[in-house]
Design a protein around this motif. Structure first.
Motif, PDB file in Angstrom:
ATOM      1  N   ASP A  83       0.882  -1.099   0.038  1.00 26.39           N
ATOM      2  CA  ASP A  83      -0.114   0.034  -0.027  1.00 26.39           C
ATOM      3  C   ASP A  83       0.941   1.238   0.057  1.00 26.39           C
ATOM      4  N   ILE A  84       1.067   1.978  -1.203  1.00 23.95           N
ATOM      5  CA  ILE A  84       1.710   3.188  -1.112  1.00 23.95           C
ATOM      6  C   ILE A  84       0.972   4.302  -1.309  1.00 23.95           C
ATOM      7  N   GLY A  85       1.654   5.447  -0.375  1.00 30.16           N
ATOM      8  CA  GLY A  85       0.560   6.432  -0.180  1.00 30.16           C
ATOM      9  C   GLY A  85      -0.283   6.319   0.850  1.00 30.16           C
ATOM     10  N   THR A  86       0.344   5.551   2.014  1.00 30.71           N
ATOM     11  CA  THR A  86      -0.669   5.164   3.030  1.00 30.71           C
ATOM     12  C   THR A  86      -1.588   6.091   3.688  1.00 30.71           C
ATOM     13  N   GLY A  87      -1.062   7.513   3.930  1.00 31.13           N
ATOM     14  CA  GLY A  87      -1.861   8.178   4.678  1.00 31.13           C
ATOM     15  C   GLY A  87      -1.823   8.020   6.041  1.00 31.13           C
ATOM     16  N   LEU A  88      -2.698   8.734   6.801  1.00 32.59           N
ATOM     17  CA  LEU A  88      -2.808   8.565   8.145  1.00 32.59           C
ATOM     18  C   LEU A  88      -3.851   7.537   8.532  1.00 32.59           C
ATOM     19  N   PRO A  89      -3.418   6.628   9.575  1.00 32.13           N
ATOM     20  CA  PRO A  89      -4.767   5.552  10.016  1.00 32.13           C
ATOM     21  C   PRO A  89      -5.880   6.160  10.113  1.00 32.13           C
ATOM     22  N   THR A  90      -6.934   5.509   9.583  1.00 32.21           N
ATOM     23  CA  THR A  90      -8.220   5.781  10.290  1.00 32.21           C
ATOM     24  C   THR A  90      -9.013   4.508  10.610  1.00 32.21           C
ATOM     25  N   ALA A  91     -10.284   4.476  10.064  1.00 32.04           N
ATOM     26  CA  ALA A  91     -11.007   3.059  10.155  1.00 32.04           C
ATOM     27  C   ALA A  91     -10.492   2.222   8.893  1.00 32.04           C
ATOM     28  N   ASP A  92     -10.678   0.859   9.128  1.00 26.52           N
ATOM     29  CA  ASP A  92     -10.526   0.018   8.226  1.00 26.52           C
ATOM     30  C   ASP A  92      -9.308   0.111   7.432  1.00 26.52           C
ATOM     31  N   ASN A  93      -8.308   0.077   7.817  1.00 27.96           N
ATOM     32  CA  ASN A  93      -6.905   0.309   7.261  1.00 27.96           C
ATOM     33  C   ASN A  93      -6.777  -0.867   6.496  1.00 27.96           C
ATOM     34  N   THR A  94      -5.680  -1.091   5.506  1.00 31.65           N
ATOM     35  CA  THR A  94      -5.595  -2.172   4.524  1.00 31.65           C
ATOM     36  C   THR A  94      -5.319  -3.363   5.216  1.00 31.65           C
ATOM     37  N   HIS A  95      -4.554  -3.339   6.450  1.00 31.00           N
ATOM     38  CA  HIS A  95      -4.255  -4.648   7.089  1.00 31.00           C
ATOM     39  C   HIS A  95      -5.301  -4.831   7.795  1.00 31.00           C
ATOM     40  N   GLU A  96      -6.386  -4.240   8.355  1.00 30.17           N
ATOM     41  CA  GLU A  96      -7.393  -4.613   9.082  1.00 30.17           C
ATOM     42  C   GLU A  96      -8.234  -5.123   8.218  1.00 30.17           C
ATOM     43  N   VAL A  97      -8.623  -4.843   7.013  1.00 33.37           N
ATOM     44  CA  VAL A  97      -9.635  -5.509   6.417  1.00 33.37           C
ATOM     45  C   VAL A  97      -9.118  -6.565   5.896  1.00 33.37           C
ATOM     46  N   ALA A  98      -7.742  -6.829   5.158  1.00 36.25           N
ATOM     47  CA  ALA A  98      -7.195  -8.013   4.854  1.00 36.25           C
ATOM     48  C   ALA A  98      -6.994  -8.996   5.811  1.00 36.25           C
ATOM     49  N   GLN A  99      -6.587  -8.929   6.906  1.00 36.37           N
ATOM     50  CA  GLN A  99      -6.608  -9.832   7.939  1.00 36.37           C
ATOM     51  C   GLN A  99      -7.680 -10.218   8.560  1.00 36.37           C
ATOM     52  N   ALA A 100      -8.821  -9.538   8.622  1.00 38.16           N
ATOM     53  CA  ALA A 100     -10.292  -9.881   8.959  1.00 38.16           C
ATOM     54  C   ALA A 100     -10.585 -10.940   8.039  1.00 38.16           C
ATOM     55  N   ALA A 101     -10.188 -10.942   6.681  1.00 39.19           N
ATOM     56  CA  ALA A 101     -10.549 -11.913   5.910  1.00 39.19           C
ATOM     57  C   ALA A 101      -9.620 -12.929   5.794  1.00 39.19           C
ATOM     58  N   ALA A 102      -8.497 -12.734   5.784  1.00 40.27           N
ATOM     59  CA  ALA A 102      -7.566 -13.951   5.860  1.00 40.27           C
ATOM     60  C   ALA A 102      -6.312 -13.469   6.824  1.00 40.27           C
ATOM     61  N   PRO A 103      -6.298 -14.011   7.955  1.00 40.95           N
ATOM     62  CA  PRO A 103      -5.613 -13.584   9.247  1.00 40.95           C
ATOM     63  C   PRO A 103      -3.951 -13.776   8.818  1.00 40.95           C
ATOM     64  N   ASP A 104      -3.741 -14.601   7.744  1.00 39.30           N
ATOM     65  CA  ASP A 104      -2.366 -14.685   7.364  1.00 39.30           C
ATOM     66  C   ASP A 104      -1.643 -13.768   6.348  1.00 39.30           C
ATOM     67  N   SER A 105      -2.331 -12.901   6.272  1.00 43.12           N
ATOM     68  CA  SER A 105      -2.015 -11.799   5.006  1.00 43.12           C
ATOM     69  C   SER A 105      -0.709 -10.883   5.684  1.00 43.12           C
ATOM     70  N   ARG A 106      -0.081 -10.591   4.627  1.00 43.41           N
ATOM     71  CA  ARG A 106       1.145  -9.650   4.989  1.00 43.41           C
ATOM     72  C   ARG A 106       0.926  -8.210   4.169  1.00 43.41           C
ATOM     73  N   ILE A 107       1.197  -7.129   4.844  1.00 43.76           N
ATOM     74  CA  ILE A 107       0.853  -5.945   4.580  1.00 43.76           C
ATOM     75  C   ILE A 107       2.091  -5.194   4.642  1.00 43.76           C
ATOM     76  N   VAL A 108       2.489  -4.382   3.609  1.00 46.73           N
ATOM     77  CA  VAL A 108       3.763  -3.355   3.837  1.00 46.73           C
ATOM     78  C   VAL A 108       3.105  -2.019   3.394  1.00 46.73           C
ATOM     79  N   TYR A 109       3.222  -1.224   4.183  1.00 48.78           N
ATOM     80  CA  TYR A 109       2.687   0.393   3.837  1.00 48.78           C
ATOM     81  C   TYR A 109       3.892   1.215   3.584  1.00 48.78           C
ATOM     82  N   VAL A 110       3.559   2.098   2.686  1.00 46.76           N
ATOM     83  CA  VAL A 110       4.781   3.054   2.284  1.00 46.76           C
ATOM     84  C   VAL A 110       4.118   4.506   2.122  1.00 46.76           C
TER      85      VAL A 110
END
Length: 268
Positions: A83-110
Motif C-alpha cells: 500500500d503506497i501513499g498510506t496516509g494517516l490511519p483511520t478506520a478499516d486500514n488495509t491490514h485490518e480489512v485483509a487480516q479480517a478476511a485472511a489472518p495470514d495476510s502480510r501488508i507493507v505500507y509505504v
C-alpha cells in the motif's frame, strides 16, 4: 519511551511543517480524523464551500479500498498487499480489512510523510499469523520500495499493489504511468493493481483542485477517466472495470455520484 525512541520522535516532529496544509492531514480532516492542524482545517473548510462533493470523494474512496481488499483476499486468494501513499490511519486500514478476511495476510505500507511516520506504530498491528510493516520511502523510487518490501513480502508470489489518491500528486502523466509500470514490473504474474484518484469530471472538482493547488500544499492534479484507465494498460481488468468508486462492486445501494474513479487489474 526510551531515549532512542524519544530522539526518533523528536526528529520526526522536527520534519512536520504545521505552517501550511498537507495532503495527508487535509484528507484526514475530510474523513473525520483528528490528526490535522489549523491550516489543514482552514483549507478543508474553504474547499467545502467551493465543492462540498470532495467530502463524498474522501468517504467513498475509503469504502472502495475496503471492497477491493476484501475481494482480493476472499475471492482471489491474495495474501500480500503493498500500500503506497498510506496516509494517516483511520478506520478499516488495509491490514485490518485483509487480516479480517485472511489472518495470514502480510501488508507493507509505504509513505514519506513525517506525520504518517509518527503514527506508523498504530499501523504496525498484526494478527499473529500475518505481518504488517512500514517503509519510509518515496513513490519516485520504485526500485527502493520493492527492495524494502521484499524484506516482508515474498515477491515471487502474487502481491496486490495499492495506490489510492496518490498518483494525482505526480504532475506529469507519462511519469506517473512509468512509476506504476516499474512497480508492477517487479511483481510476479497473478499480482493485482488497485488505483483510485479524483477525476476532472465536474467543474466543481476542477475548481476545488485549482484552489487546493494555490494553498502551498503539494499540488494534486485531477485527471480524465481515460487516464485512470491508462494505468491498467496490459492488465486484465476485474469487472466492472474503471468505474466511479461508489459503483465498483457496490455492496449497498449508494447512488452517490462522485468525481473519483478506480479499478482493479490483474497481471497475467
Amino acid at each position: 519511551m526510551d531515549a532512542a525512541e524519544a530522539a526518533e520522535a523528536g526528529a520526526i516532529r522536527a520534519r512536520i511543517d504545521t505552517g501550511k496544509p498537507h495532503s495527508a492531514r487535509f484528507w484526514n480532516y475530510f474523513v473525520g480524523g483528528k490528526d490535522n492542524y489549523e491550516k489543514d482545517r482552514e483549507l478543508g473548510d474553504h474547499i467545502k464551500e467551493i465543492f462540498p462533493g470532495l467530502v463524498d470523494v474522501a468517504r467513498t474512496s475509503r469504502l472502495f479500498l475496503g471492497r477491493a481488499v476484501r475481494h482480493l483476499a476472499t475471492e482471489q486468494g491474495v495474501r500480500q498487499f503493498l500500500d503506497i501513499g498510506t496516509g494517516l490511519p483511520t478506520a478499516d486500514n488495509t491490514h485490518e480489512v485483509a487480516q479480517a478476511a485472511a489472518p495470514d495476510s502480510r501488508i507493507v505500507y509505504v509513505d514519506n510523510d513525517p506525520l504518517v511516520l509518527a503514527h506508523a506504530r498504530a499501523l504496525l498491528t498484526s494478527t499473529s499469523e500475518g505481518e504488517t510493516a512500514y517503509i519510509d520511502a518515496d513513490l519516485y523510487d520504485p526500485e527502493a520500495i520493492l527492495r524494502e518490501a521484499a524484506k516482508t513480502l515474498d515477491l515471487s508470489r502474487p502481491v496486490a499493489l495499492i495506490i489510492l489518491n496518490t498518483l494525482g500528486h505526480v504532475a506529469d502523466y507519462a511519469q506517473a504511468r512509468d512509476l506504476v509500470n516499474r512497480l508492477m514490473a517487479g511483481l510476479p504474474s497473478g499480482s493485482y493493481l488497485v488505483i483510485s484518484d479524483s477525476t476532472a469530471t465536474s467543474e466543481g472538482m476542477i475548481a476545488a483542485s485549482n484552489e487546493y493547488n494555490k494553498s502551498g500544499a503539494t499540488p494534486y492534479y485531477v485527471r480524465e477517466v481515460a487516464e485512470i484507465g491508462g494505468f491498467f494498460d496490459g492488465l486484465d481488468l476485474v469487472e466492472p472495470g474503471v468505474e466511479q468508486v461508489t459503483r465498483w462492486r457496490a455492496e449497498t445501494a449508494d447512488s452517490t455520484a462522485v468525481d473519483a474513479y478506480g479499478a482493479v487489474g490483474r497481471k497475467a
